[in-house]
Design a protein around this motif. Sequence first.
Motif, PDB file in Angstrom:
ATOM      1  N   PRO A 223      28.080  38.140  36.925  1.00  0.00           N
ATOM      2  CA  PRO A 223      29.462  38.085  37.427  1.00  0.00           C
ATOM      3  C   PRO A 223      30.367  39.222  36.957  1.00  0.00           C
ATOM      4  O   PRO A 223      31.230  39.674  37.707  1.00  0.00           O
ATOM      5  N   HIS A 224      30.184  39.685  35.698  1.00  0.00           N
ATOM      6  CA  HIS A 224      31.096  40.711  35.188  1.00  0.00           C
ATOM      7  C   HIS A 224      30.958  42.041  35.915  1.00  0.00           C
ATOM      8  O   HIS A 224      31.800  42.930  35.767  1.00  0.00           O
TER       9      HIS A 224
ATOM     10  N   PRO B 232      38.160  32.983  39.904  1.00  0.00           N
ATOM     11  CA  PRO B 232      36.789  33.442  40.108  1.00  0.00           C
ATOM     12  C   PRO B 232      36.149  33.989  38.839  1.00  0.00           C
ATOM     13  O   PRO B 232      34.941  34.167  38.787  1.00  0.00           O
ATOM     14  N   TYR B 233      36.962  34.243  37.795  1.00  0.00           N
ATOM     15  CA  TYR B 233      36.423  34.727  36.532  1.00  0.00           C
ATOM     16  C   TYR B 233      35.867  33.569  35.715  1.00  0.00           C
ATOM     17  O   TYR B 233      34.790  33.654  35.130  1.00  0.00           O
TER      18      TYR B 233
ATOM     19  N   VAL C 129      23.576  36.035  39.584  1.00  0.00           N
ATOM     20  CA  VAL C 129      24.117  35.450  40.806  1.00  0.00           C
ATOM     21  C   VAL C 129      23.091  34.549  41.497  1.00  0.00           C
ATOM     22  O   VAL C 129      23.439  33.497  42.031  1.00  0.00           O
TER      23      VAL C 129
ATOM     24  N   LEU D 143      32.497  31.056  37.247  1.00  0.00           N
ATOM     25  CA  LEU D 143      31.097  31.486  37.268  1.00  0.00           C
ATOM     26  C   LEU D 143      30.607  31.703  35.843  1.00  0.00           C
ATOM     27  O   LEU D 143      31.293  32.336  35.029  1.00  0.00           O
TER      28      LEU D 143
ATOM     29  N   GLN E 253      34.842  39.899  45.125  1.00  0.00           N
ATOM     30  CA  GLN E 253      33.399  39.658  45.214  1.00  0.00           C
ATOM     31  C   GLN E 253      33.010  38.383  44.473  1.00  0.00           C
ATOM     32  O   GLN E 253      32.161  37.616  44.946  1.00  0.00           O
ATOM     33  N   ARG E 254      33.638  38.131  43.324  1.00  0.00           N
ATOM     34  CA  ARG E 254      33.353  36.891  42.594  1.00  0.00           C
ATOM     35  C   ARG E 254      33.732  35.669  43.431  1.00  0.00           C
ATOM     36  O   ARG E 254      33.022  34.663  43.433  1.00  0.00           O
ATOM     37  N   GLN E 255      34.849  35.763  44.136  1.00  0.00           N
ATOM     38  CA  GLN E 255      35.253  34.623  44.949  1.00  0.00           C
ATOM     39  C   GLN E 255      34.273  34.404  46.097  1.00  0.00           C
ATOM     40  O   GLN E 255      34.006  33.257  46.490  1.00  0.00           O
TER      41      GLN E 255
END
Length: 530
Positions: free
Chosen positions: A417-418, A365-366, A375, A369, A424-426
Amino acid sequence: MPEPLLCVDNLTIAFDGSTVVESLSLELHAGETLAIVGESGSGKSVSALGLMNLLPGNAKVSGERRLNGTRLNTLGNAEWNGLRGNTVGVVFQEPMTSLNPLHRVGKQIGESLRLHQGLRGKAARARAKNLLEQVKLPRAEELLDAWPHQLSGGQRQRVMIAMAIANNPSLLIADEPTTALDVTVQQEILALLKELRDQHGMGLLLISHDLNLVRRHADRVCVMFQGKIQESGPVEQVFEQPQSDYTQRLLAAEPEGRPSPVAERPPLLTVKQLSVSFKRPKPGLFKRQPPAFEAVKATDLTVAPGETLGIVGESGSGKTTLASAIMRMVTSQGDITLGDAPLSKLTGNDLRRQRHRLQMVFQDPYGALSPRMPVFDIVSEGLRFHYPHLSATEVTERVHQTLREVGLPESCAARYPHEFSGGQRQRIAVARAIILEPELLVLDEPTSALDRTVQKQLVTLLRDLQARRQLSYLFISHDLAVVRAMAHRIMVLKDGEVVEQGPCLDVLASPQHSYTQSLIAAAYLKDFAG
């Protein structure tokens, strides 16, 4: 009891006035494995970095730290540089980012040998080869000249361990050393660390969110939550009779439940005799071209509407390559049909018009994105391509609705994203996929980098989405507990071939193939049939 190898007393770490680790105290003896467990953000890795003075300049670290009787608080920069990589070895979580992609394996191991032992040339190469043999890597001489990207995840992790033990450290810190590795490689890595610990008399500080591995390989455990130790003691005592509420919740956080049953219907996805092969590099100008490497061999599969097919196997078994071929991301031979669309025969715009019907959620997920896009743009990018007739207001409404559907507030749309956790990223990656209203979702190790509580939340989310939208899933994972909670049927791959398949609970409860049996034994779960 002899004097502890490592003694930490009231370690407190703060960033710009905000405390992230509070009054951490622990002891580690030579020849012992102490595990620190907890959710993401609990302070595990920050504590280890604080121990070794590897935090950025805005970190304020207080408390007493002693290693072999030496007060670490009093060391200067030169003394720290002599300590790290020498007396203390560190194995970081992600070996691909820890290894320099521009240097060969032998050079990277040799750098530590040159700095701390003064070894150069043939002597350094001989010692590097010996280290690779110690960590049980075959073809050590050949691997010295390999680049990091040419190695598998398990091989890269072994190279990191070789670098960490190069100078016979007294203390080895392993920060999530098995994350994203399949179950059999996880067992091999932890068994290797234990063997090296016993050979060299090291103390091993193991940081992990995998409680099954900790139960099998650690002597004592500390449970962390929000920067504080909640509970500590011998592993069996803490795991069998947890005292704190948090430890009890953590132990109960294994993915559970089963997907909703599906009715018998004609398949949505049909794959027949799918094969993928890759050309091997030619060894020399006048040498014969070696035969192609067959990554996937004549594979058949079907997925019905609303069904989840779990694909399991070790790293290198062909799971991701198979998924990439179905997505038409790699060249393949065979037939791929989605509904009435012959995907294997479509090209150009005809193929692009089908893309919204099948989407993919990637493992990392890192990396999946774009860090430069908010987002809103990430989630709406495909929508603007496939549905250009939508107005700006309609796009905004769809983005907000989809974020709510994956359990994120609308306010997330303006952030980057960071600013989010891994879980949450997933969810953002899932939102990007489902906003196009696909019929088939390919999920490639979507939970591998997440801790148990977040895994459980994501599994629940995916099952709810499947029930509401009648989604079909192609679910790739090495985590059999997650597969059990997600899949209706299982396909087991080994060396690009299907060795076993059938209903999920039947395969897990009564595996017929020896390879499937070894995967289940390595997973260390008590009741696969339940």
